[in-house]
Write a protein that holds these residues in place. Sequence first.
Motif, mmCIF file in Angstrom:
data_model
loop_
_atom_site.group_PDB
_atom_site.id
_atom_site.type_symbol
_atom_site.label_atom_id
_atom_site.label_comp_id
_atom_site.label_asym_id
_atom_site.label_seq_id
_atom_site.Cartn_x
_atom_site.Cartn_y
_atom_site.Cartn_z
ATOM 1 N N ALA A 158 1.018 -1.051 -0.172
ATOM 2 C CA ALA A 158 0.083 -0.067 0.679
ATOM 3 C C ALA A 158 1.216 1.159 0.146
ATOM 4 N N ALA A 159 0.983 2.570 -1.247
ATOM 5 C CA ALA A 159 1.512 3.223 -0.894
ATOM 6 C C ALA A 159 0.863 4.438 -0.401
ATOM 7 N N ILE A 160 1.693 5.021 0.400
ATOM 8 C CA ILE A 160 1.526 6.403 1.062
ATOM 9 C C ILE A 160 1.144 7.401 0.619
ATOM 10 N N GLU A 161 0.231 8.136 0.355
ATOM 11 C CA GLU A 161 0.287 9.322 -0.067
ATOM 12 C C GLU A 161 0.650 11.040 0.582
ATOM 13 N N PRO A 162 1.728 10.918 0.692
ATOM 14 C CA PRO A 162 2.180 12.107 1.985
ATOM 15 C C PRO A 162 1.520 12.797 2.185
ATOM 16 N N ARG A 163 0.889 14.010 0.980
ATOM 17 C CA ARG A 163 0.040 15.747 1.011
ATOM 18 C C ARG A 163 -1.107 14.774 1.738
ATOM 19 N N ALA A 164 -1.482 13.811 1.130
ATOM 20 C CA ALA A 164 -2.962 13.415 1.205
ATOM 21 C C ALA A 164 -2.610 12.697 3.368
ATOM 22 N N LEU A 165 -2.276 12.293 3.675
ATOM 23 C CA LEU A 165 -1.570 11.603 4.966
ATOM 24 C C LEU A 165 -1.932 12.981 6.271
ATOM 25 N N LEU A 166 -0.843 13.636 5.516
ATOM 26 C CA LEU A 166 -0.440 15.019 6.445
ATOM 27 C C LEU A 166 -1.949 15.560 6.539
ATOM 28 N N GLN A 167 -2.169 16.139 5.483
ATOM 29 C CA GLN A 167 -4.041 17.123 5.324
ATOM 30 C C GLN A 167 -4.768 15.518 6.590
ATOM 31 N N THR A 168 -4.714 14.911 6.451
ATOM 32 C CA THR A 168 -6.259 13.972 6.865
ATOM 33 C C THR A 168 -5.429 14.468 8.503
ATOM 34 N N HIS A 169 -3.764 14.245 8.797
ATOM 35 C CA HIS A 169 -3.810 13.940 10.116
ATOM 36 C C HIS A 169 -4.415 15.296 10.598
ATOM 37 N N LEU A 170 -3.951 16.640 9.738
ATOM 38 C CA LEU A 170 -3.571 17.739 10.612
ATOM 39 C C LEU A 170 -5.554 18.330 10.810
ATOM 40 N N GLU A 171 -6.218 17.349 9.487
ATOM 41 C CA GLU A 171 -7.201 17.544 10.288
ATOM 42 C C GLU A 171 -8.433 16.929 11.930
ATOM 43 N N LEU A 172 -7.411 15.603 11.615
ATOM 44 C CA LEU A 172 -8.309 14.821 12.671
ATOM 45 C C LEU A 172 -7.529 15.175 14.063
ATOM 46 N N VAL A 173 -5.982 15.975 14.347
ATOM 47 C CA VAL A 173 -4.870 16.231 15.604
ATOM 48 C C VAL A 173 -6.005 17.750 16.291
ATOM 49 N N LEU A 174 -5.831 18.201 15.114
ATOM 50 C CA LEU A 174 -5.760 19.302 15.773
ATOM 51 C C LEU A 174 -8.167 19.616 15.510
ATOM 52 N N HIS A 175 -8.675 19.410 14.467
ATOM 53 C CA HIS A 175 -10.112 18.991 15.665
ATOM 54 C C HIS A 175 -9.979 18.089 16.534
ATOM 55 N N GLY A 176 -8.862 17.857 16.982
ATOM 56 C CA GLY A 176 -8.914 16.757 18.367
ATOM 57 C C GLY A 176 -8.836 17.782 19.216
ATOM 58 N N LEU A 177 -7.057 18.675 19.058
ATOM 59 C CA LEU A 177 -6.965 19.611 19.861
ATOM 60 C C LEU A 177 -7.861 20.607 20.347
ATOM 61 N N GLU A 178 -8.803 21.110 19.267
ATOM 62 C CA GLU A 178 -9.264 22.648 19.851
ATOM 63 C C GLU A 178 -10.464 22.286 20.142
ATOM 64 N N LEU A 179 -10.913 23.197 21.310
ATOM 65 C CA LEU A 179 -12.202 23.363 22.066
ATOM 66 C C LEU A 179 -12.861 23.718 21.084
ATOM 67 N N HIS A 180 -14.429 23.440 21.611
ATOM 68 C CA HIS A 180 -15.185 23.462 20.391
ATOM 69 C C HIS A 180 -14.941 24.425 19.303
ATOM 70 N N ALA A 181 -15.135 25.482 20.150
ATOM 71 C CA ALA A 181 -15.185 27.363 20.089
ATOM 72 C C ALA A 181 -14.288 27.129 18.984
ATOM 73 N N ALA A 182 -12.948 26.884 19.275
ATOM 74 C CA ALA A 182 -11.784 26.972 18.129
ATOM 75 C C ALA A 182 -12.166 26.562 16.928
ATOM 76 N N ALA A 183 -12.817 25.437 17.202
ATOM 77 C CA ALA A 183 -13.045 24.477 16.098
ATOM 78 C C ALA A 183 -14.148 25.411 15.164
ATOM 79 N N ARG A 184 -15.063 25.326 15.917
ATOM 80 C CA ARG A 184 -16.245 25.901 15.348
ATOM 81 C C ARG A 184 -15.639 27.108 14.574
ATOM 82 N N ARG A 185 -15.025 28.137 15.207
ATOM 83 C CA ARG A 185 -14.255 28.882 14.706
ATOM 84 C C ARG A 185 -13.299 28.854 12.846
ATOM 85 N N ARG A 186 -12.338 27.982 13.350
ATOM 86 C CA ARG A 186 -11.884 27.274 11.883
ATOM 87 C C ARG A 186 -12.816 26.839 11.133
ATOM 88 N N GLY A 187 -14.451 26.154 11.270
ATOM 89 C CA GLY A 187 -15.234 26.483 10.446
ATOM 90 C C GLY A 187 -14.560 24.549 10.286
#
Lengths: 240, 240, 240, 240
Positions: B209-238
């Motif tokens: 299975a090939a790993i596509e770096p940019r895709a993983l990077l984006q997915t990862h950012l989305e997941l962990v920032l979503h996870g890290l942020e307080l809801h208010a912040a998350a909502r603000r980031r949309g």
Amino acid sequence: MSAVLPSPARRHPAAPRARPPARTRPARQRRKEARPQELLDAALALFVEKGYAATRADEVARRAGVAKGTLYLYYPSKDELFKAVVRGTLASLIAQGQEVVAQYRGSTSELIAGLLNAWWERVGSTPAAGIHKIMLAEARNFPELAQFYADEVITPAHRLFSTAVQRGIERGEFRALPPQVAAQALMAPLIFMALHRHSLGACRVHGAAAIEPRALLQTHLELVLHGLELHAAARRRGVA
Amino acid sequence: MSAVLPSPARRHPAAPRARPPARTRPARQRRKEARPQELLDAALALFVEKGYAATRADEVARRAGVAKGTLYLYYPSKDELFKAVVRGTLASLIAQGQEVVAQYRGSTSELIAGLLNAWWERVGSTPAAGIHKIMLAEARNFPELAQFYADEVITPAHRLFSTAVQRGIERGEFRALPPQVAAQALMAPLIFMALHRHSLGACRVHGAAAIEPRALLQTHLELVLHGLELHAAARRRGVA
Amino acid sequence: MSAVLPSPARRHPAAPRARPPARTRPARQRRKEARPQELLDAALALFVEKGYAATRADEVARRAGVAKGTLYLYYPSKDELFKAVVRGTLASLIAQGQEVVAQYRGSTSELIAGLLNAWWERVGSTPAAGIHKIMLAEARNFPELAQFYADEVITPAHRLFSTAVQRGIERGEFRALPPQVAAQALMAPLIFMALHRHSLGACRVHGAAAIEPRALLQTHLELVLHGLELHAAARRRGVA
Amino acid sequence: MSAVLPSPARRHPAAPRARPPARTRPARQRRKEARPQELLDAALALFVEKGYAATRADEVARRAGVAKGTLYLYYPSKDELFKAVVRGTLASLIAQGQEVVAQYRGSTSELIAGLLNAWWERVGSTPAAGIHKIMLAEARNFPELAQFYADEVITPAHRLFSTAVQRGIERGEFRALPPQVAAQALMAPLIFMALHRHSLGACRVHGAAAIEPRALLQTHLELVLHGLELHAAARRRGVA
DNA sequence: CATGAATGAGACTTCATTCAT
DNA sequence: TATGAATGAAGTCTCATTCAT
């Protein structure tokens, strides 16, 4: 017979050799049935500790309590020994995981949390995880070993986690992220952590930041499940 | 994308070897001052490709266009050569990152996204990332090297990301997760991905299975920032 | 690179090795130009004495006054060493013989007597003859070495003597026997004798019938030239 | 063709292994008395194919259908096994030849033609000839074996043919050539040919000049008998 | 008698490092 | 400075022989 390394030069039809002196030998223990597993255990430990190339055949033998030649009675070459180790650890566990996914009935978040926890119990925290370190390290020097590992471990494991994510999406539990990529994101920190346990973590390097596995696992689950789930689901779980 | 760190000047604006021969000085002398860097470049490439133990001294020399003995004039042993490679790549980049964090003024999510992107640009996608693979692989066989690496790379890098997470918590942007652990969770998938590029990914193993770096990077950012942020912040980031 | 034996398993990218102790070494003699021939001489002597398989690489090196590793600086493997020995002895002599036949002007009986005598002087009575013993002995264990020998020695040598017999027939000196077969009959006793010099003859086996080379050579010539020649020619030579 | 020696009874009229299993006695016991000969057959085949040193004890055992340890019950070491093979093949044939010469009543040319033909039938064209190849090859590495072979084979065989030539001279049939030397000249091409059948001839080396045994044998006889005989005799035989 | 697991010296080859030139 | 010939320890794998069962 192994395909990984070219068979070692059938070195030689034997130079004339003086008969070995018939001195008294230590009593041979007859443990034919136990031997293969003893050798695999010794090999796993040493491969994990030193890597594939740096592990010497006669060290494996000695650790299993036999002479160098005895090892070759059971495994015809170092690379066949390695393959046997892989088959006996990772490959068989992955097959079990596939059964679990196929038969699971609960929520996908629970399934994934269960899989990751199980992975940590059965692989990440055991010497088996060290095997991945070996492949990472030496794949390029031993291409046929790499192919073997890709076929028997990487590909099936990846399929296992993709399937789980896919299930979450299909059941409306997860957002529609690409399952292949999400599967990577799920596994990556665990594998990463396992890798470290068998390298820098194993050296008592003074002052290196220690990773506490359970803590990372929990944090990771919280982050990524939170990230994966649809809001409704997240609310139901009461995570946020 | 990578606005966080200034793009570094290319170390070798033009390959010195390509220059037409100048009459006034013999080529050997003209290149004398370039030698150390040429040797480091050759060493980096080979260490990454083959690992530390499997890299042969005279292959490094040959790739740098000098004789084996010459290598030893500049670096007294293989492990000093390795240390010089590490200092010239990872160690210096980490120092730059620390400056950035100290002086950053925007939101922490952006800082972290910037750091991770920059890391991928300057380390993950370059040969420098291969160094980490080496250490993972061979730390236990070369304890002195492991200690060196822990001191010069692991510890400072970890501090860098912990500091950033800490900042997010202190500024009320992130939930109060343990910063040390969250830092690991942030880095892990990137490092993991980088590792693969230099091992199994580098072998063209059929079907892995090939790993596509940019895709993983984006997915990862989305997941962990979503996870890290307080809801208010998350909502603000949309985000969700 | 040799095709005779599979390249020896690229055994290993090197296990970590302690630096060898920097003790005082014997002064290295710089004899780069002389080395290859010194090694070939040592190799020829040992191959002839012991055979191919039973000759140990480090014994060749020691006899040439160098260390084991030095041998491999000049010849990348045992079988390349062997091929170099063959090329340097038999193969080059055969080429000379072909010139002689092409340019000879006298009677064919004289030509053949000359060739056989020369063969004895230059091959049969020298260590070069021992090479044939080796191939005879070990051809089946080293098929690619056998092919090499057939191509470089057997076939050209056979052509050489067939051509000479053919010449005798065409010039009306010899009876019309099949030249290929007659060539074998001409060479056989000489080779046979040479073989024995390097095997049983070389052991001082008590009581074995000794072969006196010159006597056999003369008797043989008398027999076969007498047998080959037409009567008129025989009368002219006054043999009968 | 071979009227000189009686055709020998085939040692194994039917392969014992092919027999259907008999109920009354286990197969192992039924074959017990056949074991030594089965081991000798296996050993002969392998010694001829691979040489003495390169033949592995457990390959001999396996080919004879027993375990490695069993071989050592019958022959206490590899060299005793070899000696037993020699005694069972060459040594006993030579003794028969000596009887024939002592009792022969016809012309010496016929006797010699008969002996050479018989030799080809019973030795040259059978695996027995391979034994000579082995000794040629390995005599110097195994001096004790060489001495044994000289005593049991070389010396008696040489005496056999010398006696025959001597008889021809004494009866006024042959010219007064030295009988010892003529004997060598008689045997050499046959042995030479036999050697090749078991070495280069056995490898299917592409393009090597093939030797056709019967043709060489006839040519050889024609040449040397022509050369040996007094003219009157030659004319009487009508050879040339 | 028969088995076959076990032993361990020894073969070929590699490569970090040195040092005479 | 630069070279590259030389060293020799160490690695993988083989196989004659033994001996407990």
